[in-house]
Design a protein around this motif. Structure first.
Motif, mmCIF file in Angstrom:
data_model
loop_
_atom_site.group_PDB
_atom_site.id
_atom_site.type_symbol
_atom_site.label_atom_id
_atom_site.label_comp_id
_atom_site.label_asym_id
_atom_site.label_seq_id
_atom_site.Cartn_x
_atom_site.Cartn_y
_atom_site.Cartn_z
ATOM 1 N N HIS A 90 6.015 -26.987 77.609
ATOM 2 C CA HIS A 90 6.847 -27.031 78.815
ATOM 3 C C HIS A 90 7.539 -28.388 78.928
ATOM 4 C CE1 HIS A 90 7.888 -26.776 83.150
ATOM 5 N NE2 HIS A 90 7.586 -28.057 83.153
ATOM 6 N N ALA A 91 8.790 -28.376 79.394
ATOM 7 C CA ALA A 91 9.503 -29.600 79.751
ATOM 8 C C ALA A 91 10.460 -29.259 80.878
ATOM 9 C CB ALA A 91 10.262 -30.165 78.556
ATOM 10 N N GLY A 98 4.512 -31.063 78.560
ATOM 11 C CA GLY A 98 3.166 -30.969 78.007
ATOM 12 C C GLY A 98 2.938 -29.628 77.344
ATOM 13 N N ARG A 99 1.776 -29.511 76.733
ATOM 14 C CA ARG A 99 1.370 -28.297 76.025
ATOM 15 C C ARG A 99 0.122 -27.732 76.700
ATOM 16 N NH1 ARG A 99 1.369 -29.188 69.895
ATOM 17 N NH2 ARG A 99 3.592 -28.702 70.263
ATOM 18 N N TYR A 100 0.121 -26.443 76.937
ATOM 19 C CA TYR A 100 -1.022 -25.812 77.596
ATOM 20 C C TYR A 100 -1.197 -24.393 77.069
ATOM 21 C CZ TYR A 100 2.393 -23.357 80.548
ATOM 22 O OH TYR A 100 3.421 -22.569 80.994
ATOM 23 N N SER A 117 12.132 -25.623 80.374
ATOM 24 C CA SER A 117 12.053 -24.809 79.157
ATOM 25 C C SER A 117 10.600 -24.447 78.902
ATOM 26 C CB SER A 117 12.624 -25.554 77.950
ATOM 27 O OG SER A 117 11.854 -26.706 77.666
ATOM 28 N N GLU A 118 10.406 -23.275 78.305
ATOM 29 C CA GLU A 118 9.080 -22.821 77.903
ATOM 30 C C GLU A 118 9.194 -22.267 76.477
ATOM 31 O OE1 GLU A 118 6.813 -21.137 81.761
ATOM 32 O OE2 GLU A 118 8.760 -20.215 81.396
ATOM 33 N N MET A 119 8.637 -23.001 75.542
ATOM 34 C CA MET A 119 8.728 -22.619 74.138
ATOM 35 C C MET A 119 7.339 -22.313 73.584
ATOM 36 S SD MET A 119 11.978 -22.812 73.999
ATOM 37 C CE MET A 119 12.231 -22.451 72.254
ATOM 38 N N PHE A 120 7.315 -21.477 72.548
ATOM 39 C CA PHE A 120 6.055 -20.968 72.007
ATOM 40 C C PHE A 120 5.880 -21.436 70.552
ATOM 41 C CE2 PHE A 120 7.664 -17.248 74.731
ATOM 42 C CZ PHE A 120 7.345 -17.913 75.911
ATOM 43 N N PRO A 121 5.350 -22.635 70.349
ATOM 44 C CA PRO A 121 5.251 -23.199 69.007
ATOM 45 C C PRO A 121 4.227 -22.469 68.136
ATOM 46 C CG PRO A 121 4.013 -24.552 70.544
ATOM 47 C CD PRO A 121 4.728 -23.520 71.368
ATOM 48 N N LEU A 122 4.568 -22.236 66.905
ATOM 49 C CA LEU A 122 3.648 -21.604 65.948
ATOM 50 C C LEU A 122 2.876 -22.719 65.250
ATOM 51 C CD1 LEU A 122 5.593 -19.337 66.727
ATOM 52 C CD2 LEU A 122 5.567 -18.583 64.343
ATOM 53 N N LEU A 123 1.797 -23.161 65.884
ATOM 54 C CA LEU A 123 1.067 -24.332 65.424
ATOM 55 C C LEU A 123 0.235 -24.063 64.175
ATOM 56 C CD1 LEU A 123 -0.218 -25.761 68.842
ATOM 57 C CD2 LEU A 123 1.825 -26.418 67.556
ATOM 58 N N LYS A 124 -0.364 -22.893 64.093
ATOM 59 C CA LYS A 124 -1.264 -22.594 62.977
ATOM 60 C C LYS A 124 -0.468 -22.181 61.747
ATOM 61 C CE LYS A 124 -4.806 -20.917 66.186
ATOM 62 N NZ LYS A 124 -5.585 -19.730 66.627
ATOM 63 N N THR A 125 -0.785 -22.796 60.627
ATOM 64 C CA THR A 125 -0.099 -22.461 59.379
ATOM 65 C C THR A 125 -0.948 -21.615 58.442
ATOM 66 O OG1 THR A 125 -0.862 -24.541 58.376
ATOM 67 C CG2 THR A 125 1.292 -24.567 59.475
ATOM 68 N N ASP A 126 -2.223 -21.450 58.772
ATOM 69 C CA ASP A 126 -3.127 -20.695 57.905
ATOM 70 C C ASP A 126 -3.585 -19.381 58.522
ATOM 71 O OD1 ASP A 126 -4.553 -21.904 59.900
ATOM 72 O OD2 ASP A 126 -6.209 -22.582 58.623
#
Length: 301
Positions: A90-91, A98-100, A117-126
């Motif tokens: 979120h920003a 921040g990230r929640y 803005s509300e974005m959905f990051p794809l943090l996991k790569t595995d």
């Protein structure tokens, strides 16, 4: 349904917003099975700027490389983002960022106006990056439409949870107090309709495993609108002793206790969203992300 606590029983739409009652304006249940990330938090394919296809395993929404909702304005109401799985970035124009996720709740009073803005990051790569959350809009009364924006976080560890003695039913009480023995809860933003306890606003995620049951206590205020959304699970869940179909929206009598029970023979858990609140009972004029009381106020926005 004479004598029943169920006032109405309607199927939920297969995509898009759920039906809501005053003081709520909007409710969407997001469920996206995002794939592995590429180390840059991006999806495998870019979005088209308006991807809401319900038949796909996930949607990019208005995002380009990272799914989500880039900067956009709001005025005249509140956004509540209640997470179950996954994370959100979120920003906003007030300087909050921040990230929640994973059970956290973010509550933003747009008031006179804010861009976020509300974005959905794809943090996991595995492994995959599943995301589940509710986006809910709670209206503001006319006297509070133009207040200064405000922002609060309810972190998952601070959100009270009721658990049945057999551990087969849980209620995550994001908003609401004096239910299931919960005497105190996190404080809403100061200008929120929910900040007045007599408005009896509640926002609760309920999960029931096979063989489990939970009693939804009657409301503290008889004038509230009480809605129950059956979001996950199969047909045959019992509500006030009546078997319901999957994916339905129930309007409930707030003056009655209601038992929710999942018979033993079911193979998977069932989940509900419970929304409740005293109606604001004022005219609503809306255009996209702006919600006021008159069309003239919308034109000014």
């Amino acid at each position: 349904m004479k004598g029943s606590a169920i006032l109405s029983n309607k199927p939920l739409p297969t995509s898009g917003p759920y039906p809501t009652s005053d003081p709520y304006l909007f409710c969407v249940y997001h469920k996206d099975q995002y794939p592995q990330g590429n180390g840059k938090m991006e999806a495998p394919f870019p979005g088209n700027g308006h991807d809401f296809n319900p038949s796909n395993p996930y949607r990019m929404y208005h995002g380009d490389l990272i799914p989500g909702f880039p900067q956009h304005p709001h005025r005249g109401f509140e956004t509540i983002t209640a997470t179950i799985d996954g994370v959100i970035d979120h920003a906003d124009s007030a300087g909050n960022c921040g990230r929640y996720g994973m059970g956290d709740l973010q509550w933003m009073t747009a008031g006179e106006g804010i861009v976020h803005s509300e974005m959905f990051p794809l943090l996991k790569t595995d492994e995959e990056n599943p995301l589940r959350f509710f986006q809910i809009w709670l209206n503001l009364p006319a006297k509070s439409k133009m207040v200064k924006p405000s922002f609060v976080m309810f972190w998952a560890n601070d959100v009270p949870e009721f658990r049945s003695e057999d551990d087969k039913a849980t209620a995550t009480v994001w908003v609401g107090s004096n239910y299931w023995g919960i005497k105190k809860n996190n404080s809403p933003p100061p200008d929120s309709w929910a900040s007045d306890e007599t408005n009896d606003v509640a926002l609760v995620h309920i999960k029931i495993h096979p063989g489990g049951k939970i009693i939804l206590p009657k409301a503290h205020e008889s004038s509230v609108n009480r809605s129950l959304f059956y979001i996950e699970g199969s047909s045959g869940m019992l509500v006030d002793g009546q078997a319901i179909n999957d994916k339905v929206f129930l309007s409930l009598d707030p003056t009655k206790d209601v038992t929710l029970q999942l018979p033993d023979e079911h193979k998977t858990a069932g989940e509900f969203l419970w929304l409740q609140g005293k109606p604001i009972d004022e005219p609503v004029a809306s255009y996209g992300p702006f919600v006021m009381n008159t069309q003239q106020e919308i034109r000014q926005a």
